[in-house]
Design a protein around this motif. Structure first.
Motif, PDB file in Angstrom:
ATOM      1  N   ALA A 258       5.024  38.495 -67.391  1.00 55.95           N
ATOM      2  CA  ALA A 258       5.194  37.444 -66.388  1.00 55.95           C
ATOM      3  C   ALA A 258       4.753  37.920 -65.010  1.00 55.95           C
ATOM      4  O   ALA A 258       4.253  37.125 -64.201  1.00 55.95           O
ATOM      5  N   ASN A 259       4.936  39.221 -64.704  1.00 50.18           N
ATOM      6  CA  ASN A 259       4.500  39.749 -63.408  1.00 50.18           C
ATOM      7  C   ASN A 259       2.992  39.624 -63.241  1.00 50.18           C
ATOM      8  O   ASN A 259       2.493  39.275 -62.169  1.00 50.18           O
ATOM      9  N   ILE A 260       2.252  39.940 -64.313  1.00 48.47           N
ATOM     10  CA  ILE A 260       0.796  39.817 -64.252  1.00 48.47           C
ATOM     11  C   ILE A 260       0.404  38.349 -64.117  1.00 48.47           C
ATOM     12  O   ILE A 260      -0.495  37.994 -63.347  1.00 48.47           O
ATOM     13  N   ALA A 261       1.089  37.482 -64.877  1.00 42.08           N
ATOM     14  CA  ALA A 261       0.822  36.043 -64.762  1.00 42.08           C
ATOM     15  C   ALA A 261       1.132  35.552 -63.354  1.00 42.08           C
ATOM     16  O   ALA A 261       0.398  34.735 -62.787  1.00 42.08           O
ATOM     17  N   ARG A 262       2.215  36.072 -62.774  1.00 42.48           N
ATOM     18  CA  ARG A 262       2.588  35.662 -61.419  1.00 42.48           C
ATOM     19  C   ARG A 262       1.538  36.131 -60.403  1.00 42.48           C
ATOM     20  O   ARG A 262       1.177  35.398 -59.481  1.00 42.48           O
ATOM     21  N   ALA A 263       1.058  37.369 -60.558  1.00 40.68           N
ATOM     22  CA  ALA A 263       0.020  37.867 -59.648  1.00 40.68           C
ATOM     23  C   ALA A 263      -1.229  36.999 -59.741  1.00 40.68           C
ATOM     24  O   ALA A 263      -1.843  36.651 -58.722  1.00 40.68           O
ATOM     25  N   ALA A 264      -1.614  36.645 -60.983  1.00 31.50           N
ATOM     26  CA  ALA A 264      -2.774  35.763 -61.163  1.00 31.50           C
ATOM     27  C   ALA A 264      -2.522  34.409 -60.518  1.00 31.50           C
ATOM     28  O   ALA A 264      -3.418  33.820 -59.899  1.00 31.50           O
ATOM     29  N   MET A 265      -1.290  33.906 -60.647  1.00 31.47           N
ATOM     30  CA  MET A 265      -0.941  32.620 -60.044  1.00 31.47           C
ATOM     31  C   MET A 265      -1.091  32.667 -58.528  1.00 31.47           C
ATOM     32  O   MET A 265      -1.667  31.753 -57.919  1.00 31.47           O
ATOM     33  N   GLU A 266      -0.602  33.752 -57.904  1.00 34.35           N
ATOM     34  CA  GLU A 266      -0.691  33.876 -56.452  1.00 34.35           C
ATOM     35  C   GLU A 266      -2.147  33.916 -55.988  1.00 34.35           C
ATOM     36  O   GLU A 266      -2.490  33.375 -54.934  1.00 34.35           O
ATOM     37  N   ILE A 267      -2.999  34.556 -56.785  1.00 38.55           N
ATOM     38  CA  ILE A 267      -4.420  34.625 -56.449  1.00 38.55           C
ATOM     39  C   ILE A 267      -5.087  33.264 -56.640  1.00 38.55           C
ATOM     40  O   ILE A 267      -5.980  32.871 -55.886  1.00 38.55           O
ATOM     41  N   GLU A 268      -4.629  32.510 -57.661  1.00 36.58           N
ATOM     42  CA  GLU A 268      -5.259  31.239 -57.985  1.00 36.58           C
ATOM     43  C   GLU A 268      -4.808  30.086 -57.083  1.00 36.58           C
ATOM     44  O   GLU A 268      -5.480  29.064 -57.008  1.00 36.58           O
ATOM     45  N   ILE A 269      -3.668  30.225 -56.400  1.00 33.45           N
ATOM     46  CA  ILE A 269      -3.107  29.081 -55.653  1.00 33.45           C
ATOM     47  C   ILE A 269      -4.094  28.471 -54.662  1.00 33.45           C
ATOM     48  O   ILE A 269      -4.298  27.246 -54.657  1.00 33.45           O
ATOM     49  N   PRO A 270      -4.754  29.256 -53.793  1.00 38.06           N
ATOM     50  CA  PRO A 270      -5.636  28.630 -52.783  1.00 38.06           C
ATOM     51  C   PRO A 270      -7.018  28.304 -53.332  1.00 38.06           C
ATOM     52  O   PRO A 270      -8.037  28.636 -52.721  1.00 38.06           O
ATOM     53  N   ILE A 271      -7.091  27.650 -54.489  1.00 41.63           N
ATOM     54  CA  ILE A 271      -8.370  27.465 -55.164  1.00 41.63           C
ATOM     55  C   ILE A 271      -9.301  26.579 -54.348  1.00 41.63           C
ATOM     56  O   ILE A 271     -10.528  26.735 -54.389  1.00 41.63           O
ATOM     57  N   GLN A 272      -8.746  25.633 -53.596  1.00 43.08           N
ATOM     58  CA  GLN A 272      -9.613  24.775 -52.794  1.00 43.08           C
ATOM     59  C   GLN A 272     -10.307  25.579 -51.698  1.00 43.08           C
ATOM     60  O   GLN A 272     -11.452  25.303 -51.353  1.00 43.08           O
ATOM     61  N   GLY A 273      -9.605  26.578 -51.164  1.00 45.11           N
ATOM     62  CA  GLY A 273     -10.233  27.452 -50.176  1.00 45.11           C
ATOM     63  C   GLY A 273     -11.372  28.249 -50.780  1.00 45.11           C
ATOM     64  O   GLY A 273     -12.444  28.401 -50.164  1.00 45.11           O
ATOM     65  N   TYR A 274     -11.167  28.764 -52.003  1.00 49.18           N
ATOM     66  CA  TYR A 274     -12.241  29.496 -52.675  1.00 49.18           C
ATOM     67  C   TYR A 274     -13.438  28.579 -52.930  1.00 49.18           C
ATOM     68  O   TYR A 274     -14.596  28.981 -52.807  1.00 49.18           O
ATOM     69  N   SER A 275     -13.139  27.336 -53.341  1.00 42.38           N
ATOM     70  CA  SER A 275     -14.207  26.403 -53.677  1.00 42.38           C
ATOM     71  C   SER A 275     -15.062  26.102 -52.443  1.00 42.38           C
ATOM     72  O   SER A 275     -16.300  26.080 -52.514  1.00 42.38           O
ATOM     73  N   PHE A 276     -14.395  25.878 -51.304  1.00 43.44           N
ATOM     74  CA  PHE A 276     -15.136  25.674 -50.057  1.00 43.44           C
ATOM     75  C   PHE A 276     -15.919  26.932 -49.690  1.00 43.44           C
ATOM     76  O   PHE A 276     -17.075  26.865 -49.255  1.00 43.44           O
ATOM     77  N   GLN A 277     -15.292  28.096 -49.886  1.00 43.37           N
ATOM     78  CA  GLN A 277     -15.910  29.381 -49.575  1.00 43.37           C
ATOM     79  C   GLN A 277     -17.245  29.522 -50.309  1.00 43.37           C
ATOM     80  O   GLN A 277     -18.258  29.905 -49.727  1.00 43.37           O
ATOM     81  N   SER A 278     -17.256  29.193 -51.595  1.00 42.11           N
ATOM     82  CA  SER A 278     -18.472  29.339 -52.404  1.00 42.11           C
ATOM     83  C   SER A 278     -19.437  28.186 -52.197  1.00 42.11           C
ATOM     84  O   SER A 278     -20.652  28.381 -52.115  1.00 42.11           O
ATOM     85  N   GLY A 279     -18.890  26.968 -52.143  1.00 42.56           N
ATOM     86  CA  GLY A 279     -19.766  25.808 -51.988  1.00 42.56           C
ATOM     87  C   GLY A 279     -20.572  25.863 -50.711  1.00 42.56           C
ATOM     88  O   GLY A 279     -21.766  25.533 -50.698  1.00 42.56           O
ATOM     89  N   ASN A 280     -19.937  26.283 -49.627  1.00 40.80           N
ATOM     90  CA  ASN A 280     -20.649  26.362 -48.358  1.00 40.80           C
ATOM     91  C   ASN A 280     -21.465  27.649 -48.239  1.00 40.80           C
ATOM     92  O   ASN A 280     -22.586  27.645 -47.730  1.00 40.80           O
ATOM     93  N   GLY A 281     -20.908  28.763 -48.721  1.00 38.08           N
ATOM     94  CA  GLY A 281     -21.580  30.048 -48.556  1.00 38.08           C
ATOM     95  C   GLY A 281     -22.853  30.189 -49.355  1.00 38.08           C
ATOM     96  O   GLY A 281     -23.769  30.917 -48.962  1.00 38.08           O
TER      97      GLY A 281
END
Length: 612
Positions: A258-281
């Motif tokens: 669950a700790n690994i799943a939680r770490a992945a969850m924390e990384i995945e939460i701001p997915i819209q920010g990542y999407s903008f990061q890649s779409g614009n970059g």
């Protein structure tokens, strides 16, 4: 004084001046005390405020325990008891509690009156019995929780933060070797050969060329056959969460899983920010990949201002379902909702060639790490849990495949250069994120580290094998098809800036066609092959049809028909004037045929997409 203190203050006044309240009033007062106690546990944490972070983590361990939750439902005053005895009086925990000193003092006075009220209602002996039971439950919960041990600095009653001279040690990680952890780690170590075999088999199965062909081609499908749902968002296998439980975790503790799943969850939460990061970059260096990943800045901002659904690209749609599903997996294994107050932070990407290429490697490294992490979890999962992990895993593999193909198209086949870029990014992420993710318990123990390193190596080996087989003609079709990319509503942008972007798009298109960023030897051979195919295109097509049956039946790489066709190609090439060139042309045509006729695309019309 907080508004929430008003009700308890009035209650305290009645307790001191009036008759003993009714039983119903007692229950209401106890519930009020529970809510008041919980309100003093901090809900918002500063990134580097270790005292508040420890407090909320410690409180989470206590106040989300299933037994304690049931006791609260029967006797809500127990929340107050936990607050004062196990939070407010615990060194290292009390400092992080919410509230000013005056508010905490008022809390103490009010709680005293609550306990007097509870004693009158329940009887002194019954109250003491409840407290004793509660102390036993809490002590057991703390003893069985590695995280609680980290915070308290305990190990068998000894403060592990003190060295032999009694001086306070400075530690950079919360990981401690408790008895339970040592026992679990020993069990995990004993099963290590079996686990590594399971991981290897899973990697070989999921990274088979037949599957990767479909995932790569889905980038073309997203742009050219967007009406097919499977191209807009990869289908997930339906797995009822009610069927997932801790018994499906093998040779690993559910808490660490669950700790690994939680770490992945924390990384995945701001997915819209990542999407903008890649779409614009990536908008100028490879527009089709930019569209698959997300939106341009002006389009992103328009949707934010107008409250529209943000996820346009296939990457965003697929990744956007991960954090919620990971949280549900974590809860299914531990019985607790994971803390979502510590999401990863997203940096901006400059719209330049260098910035885009650096981001491409950064994204590739992230997909490598993510897929490897899910492979490790898959090596410790069985039944419905394994099936659910595969949903995340296959999304990450798809994205890693597309990013890997895009990199080869832009820079040529440079596996060692790509690996080094990925490793540098991964090490930097580990340095920055290792102590932040999952309360500092993302990297759990040495055995897990061995599994993670092995998995990263094997995933890299299989991916570089696959990427080396991708023909230039296929990559050109996947990333530089003729169909015009869609345009979306956007906020006004400086015309000069848009003009510069358009000029950069056209310049990069020329660079791609000329293979200008490829190593010179690869570029020379590829251009020579292109020239040969352009000159003898009709003869090549005729030979494929007459001598190899149009490759029909050889759609699956590694199949008997594929192997037979390859043997024929070797024989055919030896009889030609330029054997090496003819062989490469025919092998590339075979791989192009296989990728275009992949089994994934053929099945899409029969599959419905589920985001779970």
């Amino acid at each position: 004084m907080r508004r929430s203190l008003l009700g308890p203050s009035v209650l305290a006044f009645f307790l001191l001046t009036g008759p003993v309240p009714s039983r119903g009033f007692v229950k209401e007062a106890c519930q009020s005390m529970k809510e008041l106690s919980l309100s003093f546990i901090p809900s918002a944490l500063k990134p580097k405020d270790s005292a508040r972070r420890n407090t909320i983590e410690f409180a989470r361990i206590l106040l989300t325990d299933q037994f304690l939750s049931r006791e609260f439902a029967k006797n809500p005053y127990l929340a107050a008891y936990i607050y004062f005895k196990h939070l407010a009086q615990t060194p290292g925990i009390q400092e992080g509690l919410a509230g000013t000193p005056a508010e905490k003092s008022t809390m103490a006075k009010i709680a005293t009156e609550y306990f007097i009220l509870a004693q009158k209602e329940l009887g002194k002996s019954a109250l003491q019995e409840d407290m004793a039971i509660l102390d036993g439950v809490i002590e057991k919960a703390l003893k069985n929780s590695d995280q609680a041990q980290y915070i308290l600095g305990r190990f068998d009653g000894v403060d592990q933060n003190l060295d032999v001279d009694g001086m306070r040690k400075v530690t950079n990680t919360k990981w401690r070797l408790t008895k339970d952890r040592f026992k679990a780690m020993t069990h995990q170590l004993a099963a290590l050969p079996k686990t590594l075999k399971r991981i290897k088999d899973l990697v070989d199965q999921e990274l088979a060329a037949e599957k990767l062909d479909g995932l790569l081609w889905s980038h073309w499908g997203f742009h050219n056959e967007n009406q097919r749902l499977g191209y807009r968002m990869r289908p997930w296998d339906k797995v009822p969460l009610s069927e997932i439980g801790p018994r499906q975790v093998e040779h690993f503790t559910p808490e660490e899983f669950a700790n690994i799943a939680r770490a992945a969850m924390e990384i995945e939460i701001p997915i819209q920010g990542y999407s903008f990061q890649s779409g614009n970059g990536l908008r100028t260096i490879l527009p089709s990949l930019s569209r698959f990943m997300g939106l341009h800045a002006e389009e992103h901002n328009f949707r934010l201002e107008n409250g529209r659904d943000y996820c346009h690209g296939g990457w965003c749609s697929e990744e956007n379902r991960h954090s919620g599903a990971l949280a549900r997996v974590s809860k299914a294994l531990t019985g607790r909702d994971p803390d979502k107050s510590n999401p990863n932070q997203v940096a901006s990407v400059p719209v330049t060639d260098d910035g885009a290429l650096y981001h491409l490697d950064s994204r590739g490294s992230t997909e490598w790490n993510a897929s490897s992490g899910y492979f490790v979890l898959g090596g410790h999962a069985s039944g419905p849990l394994l099936a659910f992990v595969k949903n995340f895993l296959r999304d990450e593999i798809k994205h890693a495949t597309i990013i890997g193909g895009a990199r080869k198209y832009l820079l040529g086949d440079r596996p060692n250069n790509r690996l080094w870029a990925h490793i540098k990014k991964a090490l930097n992420e580990l340095k920055e994120q290792g102590g932040e993710r999952a309360g500092g318990n993302f990297i759990t123990n040495p055995v897990t580290i061995i599994e993670a390193v092995f998995t990263h190596v094997w995933v890299e080996y299989r991916m570089r094998q696959y990427i080396s087989t991708l023909p230039l003609r296929t990559l050109q079709e996947v990333f530089d098809f003729e169909k015009e990319l869609p345009k979306f509503d956007a906020l006004p942008v400086d015309p000069a800036l848009l003009s510069q972007y358009q000029a950069d798009v056209e310049r990069n298109s020329i660079l791609r066609k000329a293979l200008s960023r490829w190593p010179e030897d690869q570029r020379r051979r590829a251009l020579e092959q292109n020239s040969f195919e352009a000159k003898y295109g009709s003869e090549i097509e005729q030979a494929i049809l007459n001598s190899f049956g149009g490759f029909v039946g050889a759609e699956i790489p590694g199949s008997p028909q594929d192997q037979m066709i390859r043997q024929k190609i070797d024989t055919f090439a030896l009889e030609s004037v330029n054997p090496s060139l003819i062989r490469q042309v025919l092998i590339d045509r075979l791989r192009d045929y296989q990728i275009r006729n992949n089994s994934f695309s053929k099945q899409l019309t029969q599959i419905a997409v589920s985001a779970h």
